[in-house]
Design a protein around this motif. Sequence first.
Motif, PDB file in Angstrom:
ATOM      1  N   TRP A  59      -5.976 -14.419  -2.349  1.00 12.09           N
ATOM      2  CA  TRP A  59      -5.549 -13.114  -1.846  1.00 12.09           C
ATOM      3  C   TRP A  59      -4.032 -12.986  -1.768  1.00 12.09           C
ATOM      4  N   VAL A  60      -3.348 -14.007  -1.280  1.00 14.00           N
ATOM      5  CA  VAL A  60      -1.894 -13.899  -1.126  1.00 14.00           C
ATOM      6  C   VAL A  60      -1.199 -13.766  -2.481  1.00 14.00           C
ATOM      7  N   GLU A  61      -1.824 -14.271  -3.536  1.00 14.11           N
ATOM      8  CA  GLU A  61      -1.265 -14.107  -4.872  1.00 14.11           C
ATOM      9  C   GLU A  61      -1.610 -12.738  -5.455  1.00 14.11           C
ATOM     10  N   ARG A  62      -2.798 -12.278  -5.153  1.00 15.73           N
ATOM     11  CA  ARG A  62      -3.294 -11.042  -5.749  1.00 15.73           C
ATOM     12  C   ARG A  62      -2.708  -9.793  -5.103  1.00 15.73           C
ATOM     13  N   ARG A  63      -2.464  -9.863  -3.816  1.00 12.53           N
ATOM     14  CA  ARG A  63      -2.225  -8.632  -3.062  1.00 12.53           C
ATOM     15  C   ARG A  63      -0.997  -7.823  -3.488  1.00 12.53           C
ATOM     16  N   PRO A  64       0.136  -8.437  -3.850  1.00 17.02           N
ATOM     17  CA  PRO A  64       1.250  -7.574  -4.271  1.00 17.02           C
ATOM     18  C   PRO A  64       0.933  -6.799  -5.543  1.00 17.02           C
ATOM     19  N   HIS A  65       0.166  -7.406  -6.431  1.00 15.90           N
ATOM     20  CA  HIS A  65      -0.223  -6.733  -7.668  1.00 15.90           C
ATOM     21  C   HIS A  65      -1.225  -5.621  -7.375  1.00 15.90           C
ATOM     22  N   MET A  66      -2.094  -5.847  -6.400  1.00 11.20           N
ATOM     23  CA  MET A  66      -3.045  -4.818  -6.012  1.00 11.20           C
ATOM     24  C   MET A  66      -2.321  -3.614  -5.411  1.00 11.20           C
ATOM     25  N   ALA A  67      -1.373  -3.877  -4.525  1.00 16.41           N
ATOM     26  CA  ALA A  67      -0.629  -2.776  -3.912  1.00 16.41           C
ATOM     27  C   ALA A  67       0.128  -1.992  -4.971  1.00 16.41           C
ATOM     28  N   ALA A  68       0.731  -2.699  -5.933  1.00 17.81           N
ATOM     29  CA  ALA A  68       1.457  -2.012  -7.002  1.00 17.81           C
ATOM     30  C   ALA A  68       0.511  -1.205  -7.882  1.00 17.81           C
ATOM     31  N   GLN A  69      -0.659  -1.759  -8.151  1.00 23.64           N
ATOM     32  CA  GLN A  69      -1.651  -1.066  -8.970  1.00 23.64           C
ATOM     33  C   GLN A  69      -2.110   0.218  -8.289  1.00 23.64           C
ATOM     34  N   ILE A  70      -2.403   0.129  -7.005  1.00 25.15           N
ATOM     35  CA  ILE A  70      -2.844   1.314  -6.267  1.00 25.15           C
ATOM     36  C   ILE A  70      -1.741   2.370  -6.235  1.00 25.15           C
ATOM     37  N   ALA A  71      -0.510   1.926  -5.956  1.00 24.08           N
ATOM     38  CA  ALA A  71       0.604   2.879  -5.910  1.00 24.08           C
ATOM     39  C   ALA A  71       0.808   3.532  -7.272  1.00 24.08           C
ATOM     40  N   PHE A  72       0.643   2.764  -8.339  1.00 23.53           N
ATOM     41  CA  PHE A  72       0.834   3.278  -9.691  1.00 23.53           C
ATOM     42  C   PHE A  72      -0.236   4.306 -10.047  1.00 23.53           C
ATOM     43  N   LEU A  73      -1.496   4.004  -9.701  1.00 24.87           N
ATOM     44  CA  LEU A  73      -2.590   4.921 -10.004  1.00 24.87           C
ATOM     45  C   LEU A  73      -2.596   6.130  -9.068  1.00 24.87           C
ATOM     46  N   ASP A  74      -1.999   5.971  -7.883  1.00 27.05           N
ATOM     47  CA  ASP A  74      -1.697   7.098  -7.011  1.00 27.05           C
ATOM     48  C   ASP A  74      -2.927   7.927  -6.625  1.00 27.05           C
ATOM     49  N   PRO A  75      -3.973   7.294  -6.078  1.00 23.63           N
ATOM     50  CA  PRO A  75      -5.161   8.072  -5.709  1.00 23.63           C
ATOM     51  C   PRO A  75      -4.916   8.933  -4.477  1.00 23.63           C
ATOM     52  N   ASP A  76      -5.619  10.045  -4.409  1.00 22.19           N
ATOM     53  CA  ASP A  76      -5.623  10.851  -3.189  1.00 22.19           C
ATOM     54  C   ASP A  76      -6.581  10.250  -2.167  1.00 22.19           C
ATOM     55  N   MET A  87      -6.640  -7.753   5.839  1.00 25.42           N
ATOM     56  CA  MET A  87      -6.414  -7.201   4.512  1.00 25.42           C
ATOM     57  C   MET A  87      -6.153  -5.703   4.584  1.00 25.42           C
ATOM     58  N   VAL A  88      -6.930  -5.024   5.429  1.00 23.28           N
ATOM     59  CA  VAL A  88      -6.710  -3.586   5.623  1.00 23.28           C
ATOM     60  C   VAL A  88      -5.329  -3.347   6.212  1.00 23.28           C
ATOM     61  N   ASP A  89      -4.972  -4.146   7.209  1.00 29.99           N
ATOM     62  CA  ASP A  89      -3.654  -3.988   7.840  1.00 29.99           C
ATOM     63  C   ASP A  89      -2.537  -4.192   6.811  1.00 29.99           C
ATOM     64  N   TRP A  90      -2.693  -5.189   5.942  1.00 29.80           N
ATOM     65  CA  TRP A  90      -1.648  -5.447   4.950  1.00 29.80           C
ATOM     66  C   TRP A  90      -1.551  -4.286   3.970  1.00 29.80           C
ATOM     67  N   LEU A  91      -2.690  -3.819   3.483  1.00 24.18           N
ATOM     68  CA  LEU A  91      -2.666  -2.694   2.546  1.00 24.18           C
ATOM     69  C   LEU A  91      -2.084  -1.446   3.202  1.00 24.18           C
ATOM     70  N   ALA A  92      -2.444  -1.207   4.456  1.00 22.55           N
ATOM     71  CA  ALA A  92      -1.914  -0.035   5.158  1.00 22.55           C
ATOM     72  C   ALA A  92      -0.393  -0.102   5.241  1.00 22.55           C
ATOM     73  N   GLY A  93       0.132  -1.292   5.427  1.00 23.99           N
ATOM     74  CA  GLY A  93       1.579  -1.453   5.467  1.00 23.99           C
ATOM     75  C   GLY A  93       2.241  -1.190   4.137  1.00 23.99           C
ATOM     76  N   GLN A  94       1.512  -1.418   3.047  1.00 23.26           N
ATOM     77  CA  GLN A  94       2.041  -1.178   1.711  1.00 23.26           C
ATOM     78  C   GLN A  94       1.830   0.265   1.253  1.00 23.26           C
ATOM     79  N   LEU A  95       0.968   0.992   1.947  1.00 20.83           N
ATOM     80  CA  LEU A  95       0.626   2.360   1.563  1.00 20.83           C
ATOM     81  C   LEU A  95       0.951   3.308   2.723  1.00 20.83           C
ATOM     82  N   PRO A  96       2.220   3.469   3.048  1.00 23.86           N
ATOM     83  CA  PRO A  96       2.594   4.218   4.245  1.00 23.86           C
ATOM     84  C   PRO A  96       2.268   5.700   4.186  1.00 23.86           C
ATOM     85  N   ALA A  97       1.985   6.233   3.007  1.00 21.76           N
ATOM     86  CA  ALA A  97       1.667   7.657   2.885  1.00 21.76           C
ATOM     87  C   ALA A  97       0.208   7.953   3.214  1.00 21.76           C
TER      88      ALA A  97
END
Length: 298
Positions: A59-76, A87-97
Amino acid sequence: MGPPQFARMPPMTLARIAAALAALVLVTAAPAAAAGDPAGFRVMSYNIRVDVPADNPAWVERRPHMAAQIAFLDPDLLGVQEAQPHMVDWLAGQLPAYDHYGVGRDDGLVGESAALFWRRDRYERLSAETFWCSPTPDRPSKGWDAAYPRTVTRVVLRDRRDGRLLDVRNTHFDHVGVVAREQCAVLVAGMTPARVDGASAEVVLMGDFNTGPDTAPYRRIVASGLRDARAISPVTFGPAGTFNAFDIASDNQGVAIDHVFVSSGLSVQRFAVPTDSFGGRVISDHFPVVADLVPAAP
């Protein structure tokens, strides 16, 4: 900044080319709202794989790439499965919007969740609730032949742009219990669409259903009137299967187990299964699924 130095790039494997094309098709076909319909929106469902330190990659290796992927795909709207609280807390911190909601399946506090994220500037949360796939869905419980407690996360949203209502559901069916999967399908398919001030919401159901087309749970959902976004999309891209077992070359023998279903008031513009990787390794043991949706023509 000069032009890209293509001559210096290492040769790409077929898998990396496929991953790049998967990303490209979603970028060039930007979110539905940007493609000409301001009421359009993008949905992304992603089994992000529970945090297991022995996984390769972990997970610690995967997560920055996951956050970048989500930000790039930009889902509503984003639904994740196998999401532990940290994991939810970490993603929430990477997806402040985004705002988010989801509770642990074990007791409503701890354990994996099927959390939902939504764009704060786009949607107003009207209600949020969790159901358990069991004979007692209103409280933490495990049902039938399931190996684990399984939940359905439900959020009712109002679009700030036009007031449209969405009844969004995210779930993760059991990987062992045949009866549990079918009964969970009965639960999610049997939920009446939310109504607010006399207006009815359109339904988006997403998740890891651990079951493919032409199975009893899938047929149950489709029989309720919900439609498989992939099956009705005029444009599709990516492998047929969505489970990869951390092998970018695998697509679960062509069987999709991750799905997005929509009610009749929504049309699908495009559907994709992105296969992004880093260093030849995939970001999760499932590929995400992405659908661009618009209100159906009257």
